[in-house]
Design a protein around this motif. Structure first.
Motif, PDB file in Angstrom:
ATOM      1  N   TYR A 155       0.822  -1.208   0.000  1.00 10.79           N
ATOM      2  CA  TYR A 155       0.000   0.000   0.000  1.00 10.79           C
ATOM      3  C   TYR A 155       0.857   1.259   0.000  1.00 10.79           C
ATOM      4  CZ  TYR A 155      -3.146   3.653   1.499  1.00 10.79           C
ATOM      5  OH  TYR A 155      -3.832   4.838   1.579  1.00 10.79           O
ATOM      6  N   PHE A 156       1.894   1.267   0.844  1.00  4.06           N
ATOM      7  CA  PHE A 156       2.753   2.447   0.962  1.00  4.06           C
ATOM      8  C   PHE A 156       3.922   2.437  -0.029  1.00  4.06           C
ATOM      9  CE2 PHE A 156       0.897   2.783   5.332  1.00  4.06           C
ATOM     10  CZ  PHE A 156       0.477   4.092   5.249  1.00  4.06           C
ATOM     11  N   SER A 157       3.882   1.570  -1.013  1.00  6.73           N
ATOM     12  CA  SER A 157       5.006   1.447  -1.954  1.00  6.73           C
ATOM     13  C   SER A 157       5.360   2.757  -2.667  1.00  6.73           C
ATOM     14  CB  SER A 157       4.733   0.341  -2.973  1.00  6.73           C
ATOM     15  OG  SER A 157       3.570   0.607  -3.725  1.00  6.73           O
ATOM     16  N   PRO A 158       4.382   3.633  -3.019  1.00  4.29           N
ATOM     17  CA  PRO A 158       4.789   4.901  -3.648  1.00  4.29           C
ATOM     18  C   PRO A 158       5.678   5.759  -2.750  1.00  4.29           C
ATOM     19  CG  PRO A 158       2.459   4.487  -4.031  1.00  4.29           C
ATOM     20  CD  PRO A 158       2.913   3.483  -3.013  1.00  4.29           C
ATOM     21  N   LEU A 159       5.532   5.578  -1.421  1.00  2.47           N
ATOM     22  CA  LEU A 159       6.388   6.303  -0.487  1.00  2.47           C
ATOM     23  C   LEU A 159       7.693   5.541  -0.275  1.00  2.47           C
ATOM     24  CD1 LEU A 159       3.394   7.296   0.079  1.00  2.47           C
ATOM     25  CD2 LEU A 159       4.205   7.885   2.364  1.00  2.47           C
ATOM     26  N   LEU A 160       7.577   4.251   0.001  1.00  2.00           N
ATOM     27  CA  LEU A 160       8.751   3.444   0.307  1.00  2.00           C
ATOM     28  C   LEU A 160       9.712   3.339  -0.871  1.00  2.00           C
ATOM     29  CD1 LEU A 160       6.961   0.590   2.284  1.00  2.00           C
ATOM     30  CD2 LEU A 160       8.428   2.369   3.253  1.00  2.00           C
ATOM     31  N   GLU A 161       9.168   3.416  -2.085  1.00  2.00           N
ATOM     32  CA  GLU A 161      10.005   3.342  -3.286  1.00  2.00           C
ATOM     33  C   GLU A 161      10.300   4.732  -3.850  1.00  2.00           C
ATOM     34  OE1 GLU A 161       7.878   0.733  -5.892  1.00  2.00           O
ATOM     35  OE2 GLU A 161       7.962  -0.951  -4.476  1.00  2.00           O
ATOM     36  N   PHE A 162       9.799   5.779  -3.166  1.00  2.00           N
ATOM     37  CA  PHE A 162      10.068   7.179  -3.515  1.00  2.00           C
ATOM     38  C   PHE A 162       9.650   7.510  -4.951  1.00  2.00           C
ATOM     39  CE2 PHE A 162      13.386   5.637  -0.558  1.00  2.00           C
ATOM     40  CZ  PHE A 162      12.972   6.322   0.575  1.00  2.00           C
ATOM     41  N   THR A 163       8.500   6.956  -5.350  1.00  5.59           N
ATOM     42  CA  THR A 163       7.993   7.218  -6.705  1.00  5.59           C
ATOM     43  C   THR A 163       6.851   8.228  -6.720  1.00  5.59           C
ATOM     44  OG1 THR A 163       6.473   5.325  -6.543  1.00  5.59           O
ATOM     45  CG2 THR A 163       8.654   4.919  -7.515  1.00  5.59           C
ATOM     46  N   SER A 164       6.349   8.618  -5.549  1.00  9.61           N
ATOM     47  CA  SER A 164       5.221   9.537  -5.481  1.00  9.61           C
ATOM     48  C   SER A 164       5.655  10.974  -5.756  1.00  9.61           C
ATOM     49  CB  SER A 164       4.556   9.469  -4.103  1.00  9.61           C
ATOM     50  OG  SER A 164       3.572  10.464  -3.978  1.00  9.61           O
ATOM     51  N   ASP A 165       4.860  11.661  -6.567  1.00 12.80           N
ATOM     52  CA  ASP A 165       5.113  13.083  -6.834  1.00 12.80           C
ATOM     53  C   ASP A 165       4.779  13.958  -5.628  1.00 12.80           C
ATOM     54  OD1 ASP A 165       5.901  12.498  -9.416  1.00 12.80           O
ATOM     55  OD2 ASP A 165       3.894  12.796 -10.249  1.00 12.80           O
ATOM     56  N   ASN A 166       4.096  13.405  -4.630  1.00 13.14           N
ATOM     57  CA  ASN A 166       3.693  14.168  -3.448  1.00 13.14           C
ATOM     58  C   ASN A 166       4.729  14.111  -2.327  1.00 13.14           C
ATOM     59  OD1 ASN A 166       1.145  14.843  -4.575  1.00 13.14           O
ATOM     60  ND2 ASN A 166       0.382  12.804  -4.035  1.00 13.14           N
ATOM     61  N   LEU A 167       5.878  13.562  -2.614  1.00 14.29           N
ATOM     62  CA  LEU A 167       6.889  13.328  -1.595  1.00 14.29           C
ATOM     63  C   LEU A 167       8.053  14.305  -1.750  1.00 14.29           C
ATOM     64  CD1 LEU A 167       6.823  11.061   0.570  1.00 14.29           C
ATOM     65  CD2 LEU A 167       8.374   9.755  -0.895  1.00 14.29           C
ATOM     66  N   GLU A 168       8.457  14.899  -0.618  1.00 15.31           N
ATOM     67  CA  GLU A 168       9.611  15.803  -0.617  1.00 15.31           C
ATOM     68  C   GLU A 168      10.532  15.444   0.550  1.00 15.31           C
ATOM     69  OE1 GLU A 168      10.576  18.144  -2.641  1.00 15.31           O
ATOM     70  OE2 GLU A 168       8.810  18.353  -3.941  1.00 15.31           O
TER      71      GLU A 168
END
Length: 233
Positions: A155-168
């Motif tokens: 579920y949190f893979s976009p954060l854990l893999e740092f692929t989310s555009d919403n992450l800084e």
């Protein structure tokens, strides 16, 4: 797998607080990969965890924090404290949705632990508010526990893999930007009558905060711990 309900705030006793469970887990040298997903972060809450974080880091634990900044509750001081602790930290901010998880993940070579519920990484959320969480503790051979852990990671893979555009990534420059854009609070500038922000560090004014007491001593075992006797009428 060990599953426990953690409740706090209905009784004056703070020994069984979510914060104490987090501190006690940090005190357990079994866990080497520690990941927090938290909507709100305040320096007074992080300060209670700080000695346990530093001890875990000294013993080889790696930390990653994913923090939200919605409603301006997360503060400049708290993010700066993450930098001072050398924690790999990221802010998740979406224009469409509020980032609102409260998940504490502890992984080790032998066993892992997940604490998830209503408690943010604020002093009141960890120790004083009426909060509830579920703790799962399981060996790395436990199919049920690993299923939950894998679902969480997926579920949190976009954060854990740092692929989310919403992450800084949290840096000094990014913190300055958040302050300039009024996207986070500054604790030392908050006035005494700013009840909206103050409530995330303190209980309501008509009550006296209970003493937190000694932290980091809770042990999670297979045997059931004694619970309070409550007479329901």
């Amino acid at each position: 797998m060990i599953a426990e309900f953690i409740g706090q705030g209905l009784f004056d006793d703070t020994e069984e607080s979510i914060g104490n469970h987090v501190c006690s887990t940090l005190n357990n040298l079994t866990f080497k990969q520690i990941t927090f997903f938290n909507a709100f972060l305040r320096s007074k809450g992080l300060k209670e965890l700080k000695p346990f974080i530093k001890k875990a880091q000294k013993n080889g634990a790696n930390f990653t924090f994913f923090i939200g900044i919605d409603e301006k509750i997360t503060s400049k001081e708290a993010l700066e404290m993450l930098l001072d602790l050398g924690i790999d930290s990221y802010v998740y901010s979406s224009k469409q949705f509020i980032y609102h998880p409260k998940v504490y993940v502890f992984e080790g070579e032998i066993r892992s632990r997940i604490i998830t519920g209503s408690s943010n990484l604020t002093k009141s959320g960890l120790f004083y508010n009426i909060e509830s969480s579920i703790l799962l503790d399981f060996t790395n051979e436990d199919k049920g526990g690993n299923k939950v852990l894998n679902q969480l990671k997926d579920y949190f893979s976009p954060l854990l893999e740092f692929t989310s555009d919403n992450l800084e990534k949290v840096t000094k420059e990014y913190i300055n930007y958040l302050v300039e854009e009024s996207l986070i609070s500054i604790e030392k500038y908050e006035s005494d009558d700013d009840s909206f922000l103050k409530t995330h560090d303190n209980t309501k004014k008509r009550f006296k905060n209970p003493k937190i007491g000694t932290l980091g001593k809770i042990e999670i075992t297979e045997s059931a711990r004694q619970s309070k006797n409550i007479n329901l009428k």
